[in-house]
Design a protein around this motif. Structure first.
Motif, mmCIF file in Angstrom:
data_model
loop_
_atom_site.group_PDB
_atom_site.id
_atom_site.type_symbol
_atom_site.label_atom_id
_atom_site.label_comp_id
_atom_site.label_asym_id
_atom_site.label_seq_id
_atom_site.Cartn_x
_atom_site.Cartn_y
_atom_site.Cartn_z
ATOM 1 N N ASP A 24 47.534 39.917 33.028
ATOM 2 C CA ASP A 24 47.027 38.488 33.294
ATOM 3 C C ASP A 24 47.732 37.790 32.112
ATOM 4 O O ASP A 24 47.864 37.796 31.129
ATOM 5 C CB ASP A 24 45.354 38.497 32.747
ATOM 6 C CG ASP A 24 44.859 37.160 32.801
ATOM 7 O OD1 ASP A 24 45.406 36.384 33.023
ATOM 8 O OD2 ASP A 24 43.422 37.026 32.814
ATOM 9 N N GLY A 27 47.101 31.899 32.371
ATOM 10 C CA GLY A 27 47.611 30.601 32.755
ATOM 11 C C GLY A 27 49.120 29.964 32.416
ATOM 12 O O GLY A 27 49.078 28.666 32.149
ATOM 13 N N ARG A 62 49.243 33.545 41.686
ATOM 14 C CA ARG A 62 47.544 33.705 41.670
ATOM 15 C C ARG A 62 47.252 35.274 41.039
ATOM 16 O O ARG A 62 46.284 35.329 40.425
ATOM 17 C CB ARG A 62 47.353 33.712 43.120
ATOM 18 C CG ARG A 62 45.620 33.875 43.601
ATOM 19 C CD ARG A 62 45.443 34.053 44.823
ATOM 20 N NE ARG A 62 45.961 35.497 45.414
ATOM 21 C CZ ARG A 62 45.261 36.456 45.156
ATOM 22 N NH1 ARG A 62 44.106 36.522 44.389
ATOM 23 N NH2 ARG A 62 45.491 37.741 45.415
ATOM 24 N N ARG A 63 48.172 36.130 41.679
ATOM 25 C CA ARG A 63 47.862 37.566 40.982
ATOM 26 C C ARG A 63 48.116 37.757 39.436
ATOM 27 O O ARG A 63 47.205 38.490 38.749
ATOM 28 C CB ARG A 63 48.603 38.692 41.617
ATOM 29 C CG ARG A 63 48.254 38.574 43.212
ATOM 30 C CD ARG A 63 49.207 39.727 43.901
ATOM 31 N NE ARG A 63 49.114 39.534 45.333
ATOM 32 C CZ ARG A 63 48.744 40.669 46.105
ATOM 33 N NH1 ARG A 63 49.141 41.850 45.392
ATOM 34 N NH2 ARG A 63 48.739 40.481 47.455
ATOM 35 N N ASN A 65 47.912 34.963 37.428
ATOM 36 C CA ASN A 65 47.216 33.873 36.673
ATOM 37 C C ASN A 65 48.423 33.090 35.869
ATOM 38 O O ASN A 65 48.668 32.900 34.587
ATOM 39 C CB ASN A 65 46.522 34.523 35.659
ATOM 40 C CG ASN A 65 45.536 33.263 34.872
ATOM 41 O OD1 ASN A 65 45.573 32.144 35.364
ATOM 42 N ND2 ASN A 65 44.659 33.568 33.797
ATOM 43 N N LYS A 67 50.905 29.436 36.120
ATOM 44 C CA LYS A 67 50.649 28.126 36.558
ATOM 45 C C LYS A 67 52.220 27.675 36.792
ATOM 46 O O LYS A 67 52.960 27.637 35.811
ATOM 47 C CB LYS A 67 50.239 27.168 35.676
ATOM 48 C CG LYS A 67 48.637 27.231 35.652
ATOM 49 C CD LYS A 67 48.126 26.122 34.723
ATOM 50 C CE LYS A 67 46.626 26.427 34.453
ATOM 51 N NZ LYS A 67 45.860 25.388 33.759
#
Length: 259
Positions: A24, A27, A62-63, A65, A67
């Motif tokens: 993860d 963002g 998307r996978r 996380n 931007k």
């Protein structure tokens, strides 16, 4: 735009061993640079940038996380710019080669393509690499430093990188336009981009001759980038769960340039 040292250490320590264990990235904002000149990988239609690579990166983001924002640049400036850390990642159907690995890091391959000969739809003077080379009046378009350039020089012509039969263009699209205009007679390209241009040409372009070898495509990053491991894991997961196959179906089988 470089990732922080803390994130780099985190990626090193937690890089997933299996495709399903994705990091993860919280963002994290990254900037991806592209040329938008290789349909159906990435191109502009109706003022919008679309293509296989855009969809793939969106799914990777998307996978993980992430931007993503995009910038546009010419091919000859792309690898130096990514190497210098001006951008976090580059995509434009970039062939994985050892000489480029000295400047940038590559992701694992996400696609394999083959080199083809793109010509005008009414071309009858040559049908393959041998007959093209045998006619000194025929000219080839190329971008300096690209795989098609080196294939043209060493696999089709005489090994002279200054051969006047090779006409240089800043972008692949400009070379294809010169081909359509009759200023040159051949443009070498990977089968992915070549088939895209043929499909969009309404019969004005075609592919002739045998394929001239295979090449693997990868995304590029500044040396030592912490993005490489998590993006490789995402690519592996997409290959395993059929997402790559679905993108291939969408862009190479179902997509129509007439829509």
């Amino acid at each position: 735009m470089k990732l922080t040292a803390t994130l780099g250490l985190l990626a090193l320590l937690t890089a997933p061993a299996f495709a399903g264990d994705l990091l993860d990235m919280a963002g994290k904002e990254i900037t991806v640079v592209t040329e938008n000149a290789y349909p159906p990988l990435q191109f502009i239609k109706d003022g919008k940038a679309i293509g296989w690579e855009y969809d793939a990166v969106a799914e990777i983001a998307r996978r993980l996380n992430l931007k993503v924002t995009y910038e546009n640049i010419s091919w000859d400036a792309m690898i130096p710019a990514v190497s210098e850390g001006q951008f976090d990642m580059g995509m434009t159907g970039i062939t994985i080669r050892d000489d480029r690995k000295e400047k940038v890091d590559f992701s694992d391959p996400y696609m394999r393509s083959e080199m083809v000969m793109l010509v005008r739809g009414d071309e009858e003077r040559f049908t393959d690499a041998k007959s093209f080379a045998a006619n000194p009046d025929l000219l080839m378009a190329a971008q300096p430093g690209t795989t098609p350039f080196y294939v043209g020089v060493y696999d089709i012509l005489d090994g002279d990188e200054a051969n006047p039969r090779i006409k240089m263009f800043e972008t692949f699209g400009a070379g294809v336009q010169a081909l359509r205009n009759g200023d040159v007679d051949l443009a070498l390209t990977d089968s992915t981009g070549g088939n895209g241009y043929v499909a969009a040409s309404n019969g004005k372009l075609k592919i002739v001759g045998e394929k001239l070898g295979a090449e693997d495509f990868g995304f590029i990053f500044p040396k030592g980038s912490a993005l490489v491991a998590p993006i490789n894991a995402a690519i592996a997961a997409m290959k395993t769960d059929g997402s790559i196959d679905a993108l291939n179906q969408k862009w190479f089988v179902d997509y129509s340039f007439d829509n």
